[in-house]
Design a protein around this motif. Sequence first.
Motif, PDB file in Angstrom:
ATOM      1  N   SER A  16     -13.609  -8.427 -49.958  1.00 24.07           N
ATOM      2  CA  SER A  16     -12.897  -7.848 -50.906  1.00 24.07           C
ATOM      3  C   SER A  16     -11.394  -8.053 -50.785  1.00 24.07           C
ATOM      4  CB  SER A  16     -13.043  -7.063 -51.697  1.00 24.07           C
ATOM      5  OG  SER A  16     -13.604  -5.427 -51.087  1.00 24.07           O
ATOM      6  N   SER A  17     -11.317  -7.876 -49.927  1.00 30.86           N
ATOM      7  CA  SER A  17      -9.610  -7.538 -49.163  1.00 30.86           C
ATOM      8  C   SER A  17      -9.242  -7.575 -47.854  1.00 30.86           C
ATOM      9  CB  SER A  17      -9.615  -6.509 -49.752  1.00 30.86           C
ATOM     10  OG  SER A  17      -9.743  -5.359 -48.665  1.00 30.86           O
ATOM     11  N   ARG A  39     -18.431  -3.743 -51.316  1.00 35.09           N
ATOM     12  CA  ARG A  39     -18.740  -2.776 -53.048  1.00 35.09           C
ATOM     13  C   ARG A  39     -17.836  -3.251 -53.860  1.00 35.09           C
ATOM     14  NH1 ARG A  39     -16.232   2.580 -50.506  1.00 35.09           N
ATOM     15  NH2 ARG A  39     -14.750   1.096 -49.722  1.00 35.09           N
ATOM     16  N   ARG A  40     -17.166  -3.819 -54.442  1.00 34.94           N
ATOM     17  CA  ARG A  40     -15.876  -4.267 -55.945  1.00 34.94           C
ATOM     18  C   ARG A  40     -16.808  -5.176 -55.754  1.00 34.94           C
ATOM     19  NH1 ARG A  40      -9.809  -3.639 -53.333  1.00 34.94           N
ATOM     20  NH2 ARG A  40     -11.501  -4.190 -51.697  1.00 34.94           N
ATOM     21  N   TYR A 157     -12.524   6.584 -34.657  1.00 32.59           N
ATOM     22  CA  TYR A 157     -11.819   5.475 -35.529  1.00 32.59           C
ATOM     23  C   TYR A 157     -12.167   4.664 -34.092  1.00 32.59           C
ATOM     24  CZ  TYR A 157      -9.980   1.584 -37.059  1.00 32.59           C
ATOM     25  OH  TYR A 157      -9.251  -0.004 -37.489  1.00 32.59           O
ATOM     26  N   THR A 190      -2.392  -4.535 -38.801  1.00 34.46           N
ATOM     27  CA  THR A 190      -2.905  -6.122 -39.905  1.00 34.46           C
ATOM     28  C   THR A 190      -2.205  -5.420 -40.981  1.00 34.46           C
ATOM     29  OG1 THR A 190      -4.340  -6.846 -37.738  1.00 34.46           O
ATOM     30  CG2 THR A 190      -4.103  -8.301 -40.382  1.00 34.46           C
ATOM     31  N   THR A 192      -2.546  -5.375 -44.353  1.00 35.78           N
ATOM     32  CA  THR A 192      -4.524  -5.107 -45.523  1.00 35.78           C
ATOM     33  C   THR A 192      -3.901  -3.712 -46.057  1.00 35.78           C
ATOM     34  OG1 THR A 192      -5.491  -4.450 -44.130  1.00 35.78           O
ATOM     35  CG2 THR A 192      -5.116  -6.598 -43.564  1.00 35.78           C
TER      36      THR A 192
HETATM   37  N1  LIG Z   1      -5.448  -3.810 -40.572  1.00 36.71           N
HETATM   38  C1  LIG Z   1      -5.527  -3.511 -39.422  1.00 36.71           C
HETATM   39  O1  LIG Z   1      -4.753  -3.384 -39.103  1.00 36.71           O
HETATM   40  C2  LIG Z   1      -6.709  -3.250 -38.819  1.00 36.71           C
HETATM   41  C3  LIG Z   1      -6.469  -3.627 -37.352  1.00 36.71           C
HETATM   42  C4  LIG Z   1      -7.583  -2.758 -36.656  1.00 36.71           C
HETATM   43  C5  LIG Z   1      -8.889  -3.355 -36.570  1.00 36.71           C
HETATM   44  N2  LIG Z   1      -9.007  -4.166 -38.204  1.00 36.71           N
HETATM   45  C6  LIG Z   1     -10.447  -3.475 -38.655  1.00 36.71           C
HETATM   46  O2  LIG Z   1     -10.667  -4.870 -39.420  1.00 36.71           O
HETATM   47  C7  LIG Z   1     -11.422  -5.294 -40.656  1.00 36.71           C
HETATM   48  C8  LIG Z   1     -11.271  -5.537 -41.857  1.00 36.71           C
HETATM   49  O3  LIG Z   1     -10.354  -4.330 -42.610  1.00 36.71           O
HETATM   50  P1  LIG Z   1      -8.966  -4.608 -43.127  1.00 36.71           P
HETATM   51  O4  LIG Z   1      -7.892  -4.706 -42.446  1.00 36.71           O
HETATM   52  O5  LIG Z   1      -9.307  -6.211 -43.930  1.00 36.71           O
HETATM   53  O6  LIG Z   1      -9.218  -3.634 -44.209  1.00 36.71           O
HETATM   54  P2  LIG Z   1      -9.353  -3.607 -45.893  1.00 36.71           P
HETATM   55  O7  LIG Z   1      -7.931  -4.911 -46.621  1.00 36.71           O
HETATM   56  O8  LIG Z   1      -8.967  -2.098 -46.384  1.00 36.71           O
HETATM   57  O9  LIG Z   1     -10.622  -4.126 -45.967  1.00 36.71           O
HETATM   58  C9  LIG Z   1     -11.611  -3.337 -45.901  1.00 36.71           C
HETATM   59  C10 LIG Z   1     -13.043  -4.259 -46.055  1.00 36.71           C
HETATM   60  O10 LIG Z   1     -14.418  -3.333 -46.056  1.00 36.71           O
HETATM   61  C11 LIG Z   1     -14.744  -3.396 -47.024  1.00 36.71           C
HETATM   62  N3  LIG Z   1     -15.235  -2.448 -46.997  1.00 36.71           N
HETATM   63  C12 LIG Z   1     -14.827  -0.026 -46.529  1.00 36.71           C
HETATM   64  N4  LIG Z   1     -15.616   0.081 -46.800  1.00 36.71           N
HETATM   65  C13 LIG Z   1     -17.064  -0.117 -47.345  1.00 36.71           C
HETATM   66  C14 LIG Z   1     -18.752   0.169 -47.744  1.00 36.71           C
HETATM   67  N5  LIG Z   1     -19.011   1.316 -47.693  1.00 36.71           N
HETATM   68  N6  LIG Z   1     -18.777  -0.326 -47.717  1.00 36.71           N
HETATM   69  C15 LIG Z   1     -19.026  -1.454 -48.066  1.00 36.71           C
HETATM   70  N7  LIG Z   1     -18.026  -2.456 -47.796  1.00 36.71           N
HETATM   71  C16 LIG Z   1     -16.749  -1.339 -47.247  1.00 36.71           C
HETATM   72  C17 LIG Z   1     -14.168  -2.948 -48.410  1.00 36.71           C
HETATM   73  O11 LIG Z   1     -14.499  -3.323 -49.609  1.00 36.71           O
HETATM   74  P3  LIG Z   1     -14.997  -2.260 -51.105  1.00 36.71           P
HETATM   75  O12 LIG Z   1     -13.897  -1.435 -50.642  1.00 36.71           O
HETATM   76  O13 LIG Z   1     -15.038  -3.569 -51.955  1.00 36.71           O
HETATM   77  O14 LIG Z   1     -15.915  -2.204 -50.624  1.00 36.71           O
HETATM   78  C18 LIG Z   1     -12.788  -4.219 -47.769  1.00 36.71           C
HETATM   79  O15 LIG Z   1     -13.481  -5.809 -48.566  1.00 36.71           O
HETATM   80  C19 LIG Z   1     -12.050  -3.588 -40.416  1.00 36.71           C
HETATM   81  O16 LIG Z   1     -12.900  -3.448 -39.770  1.00 36.71           O
HETATM   82  C20 LIG Z   1     -10.932  -2.787 -39.356  1.00 36.71           C
HETATM   83  O17 LIG Z   1     -11.218  -1.920 -38.880  1.00 36.71           O
HETATM   84  C21 LIG Z   1      -8.332  -3.547 -39.711  1.00 36.71           C
END
Ligand SMILES: NC(=O)c1ccc[n+]([C@@H]2O[C@H](COP(=O)([O-])OP(=O)(O)OC[C@H]3O[C@@H](n4cnc5c(N)ncnc54)[C@H](OP(=O)(O)O)[C@@H]3O)[C@@H](O)[C@H]2O)c1
Length: 262
Positions: A16-17, A39-40, A157, A190, A192
């Motif tokens: 979703s994001s 979830r959304r 984490y 990143t 997000t």
């Molecule tokens: N952004 C960074 O700097 C960064 C760096 C290193 C690694 N990562 C990793 O990249 C991955 C994606 O994160 P992102 O940066 O794209 O962040 P994000 O935009 O917050 O996306 C997180 C996604 O996970 C879903 N999610 C969270 N909790 C959930 C739950 N209980 N059940 C089902 N879905 C759930 C959210 O959807 P809903 O809210 O709709 O459920 C959303 O689609 C993660 O594993 C994160 O640890 C991110």
Amino acid sequence: MRTLETGSTTLITGASSGIGRAFAQRIAAAGGDLVLVARREDVLLALADDLERLHGVRVRVIAHDLDGPDAGRALADKVRDTRIPVDALINNAGLGVHGDLAMAPLASATTQIAVNVTALTTLTALLLPPMVTRGRGAIINVASTAGFQAVPHMAVYSASKSYVLTFTRALWREVRGTGVDVLAVCPGATDTAFFDTAGEAASVGSRRTPEQVVDSALRALRAGRPSVVDGRGNALVSWLAPRLPERVAINLAERSVRPTTE
Ligand SMILES: NC(=O)c1ccc[n+]([C@@H]2O[C@H](COP(=O)([O-])OP(=O)(O)OC[C@H]3O[C@@H](n4cnc5c(N)ncnc54)[C@H](OP(=O)(O)O)[C@@H]3O)[C@@H](O)[C@H]2O)c1
């Protein structure tokens, strides 16, 4: 048929994001069908609609909360009920919480472990065997540069992402010769919604885009690598951190995410 392209179906968690959404856009543009999970539901349905209209692919939506010990199995059951053969899995859903363990509610730790570790492992364990049987498939697990080092104030984490990295590297070797590719992609900071939950203090260095992370992942998957760090600066830090003296590495990581005092 090529995995992640026309004729194949990829299940993406956290679609979703952010990074998951960028994976969905890229795979749909390459002609791949999708199963989007988060979830959304309203956000997923709008994205599915856009991707179907733009690229003529089939996109299904499963609204599902991955928090909880049996959440991965419950999702796999829903997938089985749809009778969609999943050719590729992207375990991307995840969250990070910034704060010291002694001060945080227990649920903060258990949720991070449930989503980042337990659901990822369960989905991999349940969706991998049919891929091996078919002799083709792909699994991309989203880890983090935090997985290369212990990060104070984000202990759960960073430990959860070390797990993802180690688990995926081991699996990469286990599936060799089966026709299934396995990869851990490690993004650094990143741009997000991740920091809406993790807090700004968790952001180290300049942020890359979700599209750059997807580029790095798909390139590394094609090259047959076990893991890849997105971005040269991130790759350098991830290479260096495990080679530093233990206390130096921990203290440097602490400084980089130290809470700012108002
Ligand atoms: N952004 C960074 O700097 C960064 C760096 C290193 C690694 N990562 C990793 O990249 C991955 C994606 O994160 P992102 O940066 O794209 O962040 P994000 O935009 O917050 O996306 C997180 C996604 O996970 C879903 N999610 C969270 N909790 C959930 C739950 N209980 N059940 C089902 N879905 C759930 C959210 O959807 P809903 O809210 O709709 O459920 C959303 O689609 C993660 O594993 C994160 O640890 C991110």
